[in-house]
Design a protein around this motif. Structure first.
Motif, PDB file in Angstrom:
ATOM      1  N   LEU A  26       0.839  -1.187   0.000  1.00 52.18           N
ATOM      2  CA  LEU A  26       0.000   0.000   0.000  1.00 52.18           C
ATOM      3  C   LEU A  26       0.883   1.250   0.000  1.00 52.18           C
ATOM      4  N   GLU A  27       0.602   2.156  -0.923  1.00 48.83           N
ATOM      5  CA  GLU A  27       1.402   3.374  -1.034  1.00 48.83           C
ATOM      6  C   GLU A  27       0.632   4.608  -0.598  1.00 48.83           C
ATOM      7  N   ALA A  28      -0.625   4.772  -1.028  1.00 48.82           N
ATOM      8  CA  ALA A  28      -1.397   5.960  -0.674  1.00 48.82           C
ATOM      9  C   ALA A  28      -2.888   5.656  -0.720  1.00 48.82           C
ATOM     10  N   VAL A  29      -3.662   6.521  -0.060  1.00 48.27           N
ATOM     11  CA  VAL A  29      -5.109   6.420  -0.026  1.00 48.27           C
ATOM     12  C   VAL A  29      -5.688   7.564  -0.859  1.00 48.27           C
ATOM     13  N   TYR A  30      -6.667   7.247  -1.681  1.00 46.00           N
ATOM     14  CA  TYR A  30      -7.403   8.249  -2.456  1.00 46.00           C
ATOM     15  C   TYR A  30      -8.836   8.257  -1.971  1.00 46.00           C
ATOM     16  N   VAL A  31      -9.338   9.442  -1.652  1.00 47.43           N
ATOM     17  CA  VAL A  31     -10.716   9.564  -1.199  1.00 47.43           C
ATOM     18  C   VAL A  31     -11.596  10.044  -2.340  1.00 47.43           C
ATOM     19  N   ASP A  32     -12.868   9.692  -2.247  1.00 46.33           N
ATOM     20  CA  ASP A  32     -13.875  10.162  -3.191  1.00 46.33           C
ATOM     21  C   ASP A  32     -14.243  11.572  -2.762  1.00 46.33           C
ATOM     22  N   PHE A  47       8.973  -4.946 -10.369  1.00 48.20           N
ATOM     23  CA  PHE A  47      10.280  -5.486 -10.008  1.00 48.20           C
ATOM     24  C   PHE A  47      11.197  -4.361  -9.567  1.00 48.20           C
ATOM     25  N   ILE A  48      12.298  -4.696  -8.941  1.00 52.56           N
ATOM     26  CA  ILE A  48      13.276  -3.710  -8.498  1.00 52.56           C
ATOM     27  C   ILE A  48      13.666  -2.828  -9.673  1.00 52.56           C
ATOM     28  N   GLY A  49      13.525  -1.527  -9.461  1.00 56.51           N
ATOM     29  CA  GLY A  49      13.861  -0.571 -10.507  1.00 56.51           C
ATOM     30  C   GLY A  49      12.767  -0.348 -11.530  1.00 56.51           C
ATOM     31  N   ARG A  50      11.704  -1.148 -11.503  1.00 52.66           N
ATOM     32  CA  ARG A  50      10.613  -1.016 -12.477  1.00 52.66           C
ATOM     33  C   ARG A  50       9.252  -1.042 -11.774  1.00 52.66           C
ATOM     34  N   HIS A  51       9.147  -0.332 -10.684  1.00 55.07           N
ATOM     35  CA  HIS A  51       7.886  -0.291  -9.954  1.00 55.07           C
ATOM     36  C   HIS A  51       6.925   0.706 -10.586  1.00 55.07           C
ATOM     37  N   ARG A  52       5.648   0.465 -10.356  1.00 57.27           N
ATOM     38  CA  ARG A  52       4.605   1.416 -10.722  1.00 57.27           C
ATOM     39  C   ARG A  52       3.509   1.307  -9.668  1.00 57.27           C
ATOM     40  N   LEU A  53       2.585   2.246  -9.700  1.00 60.37           N
ATOM     41  CA  LEU A  53       1.473   2.254  -8.757  1.00 60.37           C
ATOM     42  C   LEU A  53       0.189   1.950  -9.504  1.00 60.37           C
ATOM     43  N   ILE A  54      -0.565   0.973  -9.011  1.00 60.06           N
ATOM     44  CA  ILE A  54      -1.866   0.654  -9.595  1.00 60.06           C
ATOM     45  C   ILE A  54      -2.953   1.071  -8.615  1.00 60.06           C
ATOM     46  N   PHE A  55      -4.130   1.331  -9.154  1.00 59.96           N
ATOM     47  CA  PHE A  55      -5.265   1.732  -8.337  1.00 59.96           C
ATOM     48  C   PHE A  55      -6.137   0.519  -8.041  1.00 59.96           C
ATOM     49  N   VAL A  56      -6.480   0.349  -6.752  1.00 59.64           N
ATOM     50  CA  VAL A  56      -7.314  -0.769  -6.315  1.00 59.64           C
ATOM     51  C   VAL A  56      -8.436  -0.205  -5.433  1.00 59.64           C
ATOM     52  N   PRO A  57      -9.694  -0.549  -5.729  1.00 55.14           N
ATOM     53  CA  PRO A  57     -10.818  -0.035  -4.935  1.00 55.14           C
ATOM     54  C   PRO A  57     -10.831  -0.579  -3.512  1.00 55.14           C
ATOM     55  N   LEU A  58     -11.378   0.231  -2.619  1.00 55.03           N
ATOM     56  CA  LEU A  58     -11.521  -0.177  -1.226  1.00 55.03           C
ATOM     57  C   LEU A  58     -12.922  -0.677  -0.898  1.00 55.03           C
ATOM     58  N   VAL A  59     -13.824  -0.695  -1.871  1.00 55.57           N
ATOM     59  CA  VAL A  59     -15.176  -1.209  -1.642  1.00 55.57           C
ATOM     60  C   VAL A  59     -15.069  -2.646  -1.142  1.00 55.57           C
ATOM     61  N   GLY A  60     -15.606  -2.915   0.032  1.00 54.76           N
ATOM     62  CA  GLY A  60     -15.586  -4.261   0.590  1.00 54.76           C
ATOM     63  C   GLY A  60     -14.265  -4.682   1.191  1.00 54.76           C
ATOM     64  N   LYS A  75      -5.197 -11.009 -10.430  1.00 53.62           N
ATOM     65  CA  LYS A  75      -5.144 -10.977 -11.893  1.00 53.62           C
ATOM     66  C   LYS A  75      -5.815  -9.711 -12.437  1.00 53.62           C
ATOM     67  N   LEU A  76      -6.956  -9.340 -11.875  1.00 49.04           N
ATOM     68  CA  LEU A  76      -7.658  -8.137 -12.320  1.00 49.04           C
ATOM     69  C   LEU A  76      -6.871  -6.879 -11.934  1.00 49.04           C
ATOM     70  N   THR A  77      -6.364  -6.853 -10.726  1.00 48.40           N
ATOM     71  CA  THR A  77      -5.637  -5.659 -10.289  1.00 48.40           C
ATOM     72  C   THR A  77      -4.338  -5.482 -11.065  1.00 48.40           C
ATOM     73  N   GLY A  78      -3.742  -6.573 -11.491  1.00 49.43           N
ATOM     74  CA  GLY A  78      -2.477  -6.494 -12.231  1.00 49.43           C
ATOM     75  C   GLY A  78      -2.595  -5.763 -13.551  1.00 49.43           C
ATOM     76  N   SER A  79      -3.783  -5.743 -14.123  1.00 53.52           N
ATOM     77  CA  SER A  79      -3.978  -5.040 -15.392  1.00 53.52           C
ATOM     78  C   SER A  79      -4.669  -3.691 -15.190  1.00 53.52           C
ATOM     79  N   ALA A  80      -4.735  -3.237 -13.942  1.00 55.58           N
ATOM     80  CA  ALA A  80      -5.403  -1.981 -13.618  1.00 55.58           C
ATOM     81  C   ALA A  80      -4.610  -0.776 -14.110  1.00 55.58           C
ATOM     82  N   PRO A  81      -5.311   0.329 -14.368  1.00 51.52           N
ATOM     83  CA  PRO A  81      -4.605   1.565 -14.716  1.00 51.52           C
ATOM     84  C   PRO A  81      -3.646   1.954 -13.593  1.00 51.52           C
ATOM     85  N   GLY A  82      -2.539   2.537 -13.969  1.00 46.91           N
ATOM     86  CA  GLY A  82      -1.544   2.916 -12.978  1.00 46.91           C
ATOM     87  C   GLY A  82      -0.821   4.190 -13.355  1.00 46.91           C
TER      88      GLY A  82
END
Length: 116
Positions: A26-32, A47-60, A75-82
């Motif tokens: 977990l890196e940051a929280v986004y509020v509505d 991977f080391i040196g190739r990190h990115r941040l993906i968005f994952v919903p907190l519903v539930g 699997k679904l989160t891995g293809s999420a926008p980032g």
């Protein structure tokens, strides 16, 4: 739902899917901005040196002593926008984040998501 202030304490902790598979850290929280409730977290993946941040919903989502368990499969989160590690979510990209998870996106008077 739990207060955003409490989720900030979880920065760096594991985010896991319903099966217990680790998605990332977990890196940051986004509020509505329409409700001022926590809506998404950004999760550090890659991977080391190739990190990115993906968005994952907190519903539930639920919390345990060492993880935040979300209701979406790895699997679904891995293809999420980032975004890049030092990037920002553009307002124009917000609908894509919601659509990826099949969540409704209502346009308000301003941005829908804000990092807290």
């Amino acid at each position: 739902m739990f207060p955003a202030e409490n989720l900030r304490d979880w920065r760096g902790e594991n985010v896991i899917d319903p099966d217990g598979d680790k998605i990332g850290d977990l890196e940051a929280v986004y509020v509505d901005t329409m409700t001022d409730e926590p809506a998404f977290v950004t999760v550090r993946v890659g991977f080391i040196g190739r990190h990115r941040l993906i968005f994952v919903p907190l519903v539930g989502a639920t919390v345990s002593p060492k993880a935040v368990r979300v209701r979406y499969a790895k699997k679904l989160t891995g293809s999420a926008p980032g975004i890049d590690m030092d990037g920002e979510l553009a307002a124009a990209d917000e609908p894509e984040v919601f659509a990826h998870y099949g969540l409704p996106y209502e346009i308000g008077p301003s941005r829908r998501l804000a990092r807290r």
